[in-house]
Design a protein around this motif. Structure first.
Motif, short mmCIF file in Angstrom:
data_model
loop_
_atom_site.label_atom_id
_atom_site.label_comp_id
_atom_site.label_asym_id
_atom_site.label_seq_id
_atom_site.Cartn_x
_atom_site.Cartn_y
_atom_site.Cartn_z
N GLU A 32 0.65 -1.36 -0.11
CA GLU A 32 0.23 0.28 -0.23
C GLU A 32 1.15 1.39 -0.09
OE1 GLU A 32 -2.79 1.91 3.54
OE2 GLU A 32 -4.17 0.07 2.63
N VAL A 34 3.95 1.88 -1.17
CA VAL A 34 4.16 1.50 -2.75
C VAL A 34 3.54 1.63 -3.35
CG1 VAL A 34 5.69 0.16 -4.60
CG2 VAL A 34 5.90 -0.14 -1.99
N ALA A 35 2.41 1.60 -3.67
CA ALA A 35 1.20 1.90 -4.62
C ALA A 35 1.22 3.74 -3.95
CB ALA A 35 -0.16 1.24 -3.67
N ARG A 36 1.31 4.33 -2.70
CA ARG A 36 0.73 5.16 -2.38
C ARG A 36 1.90 5.72 -3.42
NH1 ARG A 36 -0.72 4.86 2.05
NH2 ARG A 36 1.40 4.57 3.08
N GLN A 37 2.95 6.45 -2.77
CA GLN A 37 4.24 6.71 -3.39
C GLN A 37 4.55 6.55 -4.94
OE1 GLN A 37 6.11 8.57 -1.82
NE2 GLN A 37 7.94 8.67 -3.63
N ILE A 38 4.28 5.53 -5.07
CA ILE A 38 3.61 5.40 -7.44
C ILE A 38 2.92 6.49 -7.51
CG2 ILE A 38 3.00 3.80 -9.27
CD1 ILE A 38 4.66 1.96 -7.56
N ARG A 39 1.42 6.86 -6.85
CA ARG A 39 0.74 7.56 -7.67
C ARG A 39 1.36 8.90 -7.41
NH1 ARG A 39 -2.88 4.13 -4.80
NH2 ARG A 39 -2.66 5.46 -2.95
N HIS A 40 1.90 9.31 -6.81
CA HIS A 40 2.55 10.76 -5.65
C HIS A 40 3.80 10.75 -7.22
CE1 HIS A 40 4.12 13.70 -2.96
NE2 HIS A 40 5.66 13.66 -3.57
N GLN A 41 4.45 9.89 -6.76
CA GLN A 41 5.50 10.80 -8.43
C GLN A 41 4.88 10.65 -9.81
OE1 GLN A 41 8.62 9.91 -8.20
NE2 GLN A 41 8.65 10.95 -10.34
N LEU A 42 3.75 9.55 -10.17
CA LEU A 42 2.84 9.73 -11.57
C LEU A 42 1.58 11.50 -11.32
CD1 LEU A 42 1.47 6.42 -11.47
CD2 LEU A 42 4.20 7.21 -13.25
N ASP A 45 4.41 14.16 -11.95
CA ASP A 45 5.04 13.70 -13.13
C ASP A 45 4.03 14.76 -14.20
OD1 ASP A 45 7.27 12.45 -12.40
OD2 ASP A 45 6.38 10.55 -13.61
#
Length: 82
Positions: A32, A34-42, A45
């Motif tokens: 969870e 990691v998924a939150r961090q990926i969303r934050h990064q996207l 961007d």
């Protein structure tokens, strides 16, 4: 259910101890996060690309976005309390 892959990660011992205080499902907790961090990064961007194309956000646009974000958070908290 989505497929999973077993990996090994190394975390500071104090973080692992804190996670274990919060949940018995360490893998789920980490997934969870990691998924939150990926969303934050996207999202970051996307915002950078938008600003490169259209210029920076105005103060008014930022204030409107902030109002919507905090309004949504307030609505969610109110729903949790019900």
């Amino acid at each position: 259910m989505s497929s999973t892959t077993r990996i090994t990660v190394t975390l500071p011992s104090d973080q692992v101890a804190e996670i274990r205080k919060l949940t018995d499902n360490v893998s789920g907790y980490v997934a969870e996060a990691v998924a939150r961090q990926i969303r934050h990064q996207l999202i970051g961007d996307d915002l950078r690309r938008y600003e490169e194309e259209h210029g920076g956000f105005s103060g008014e646009e930022l204030a409107e976005a902030q109002s919507k974000i905090f309004g949504a958070v307030g609505s969610t908290k109110g729903a949790d309390a019900a």
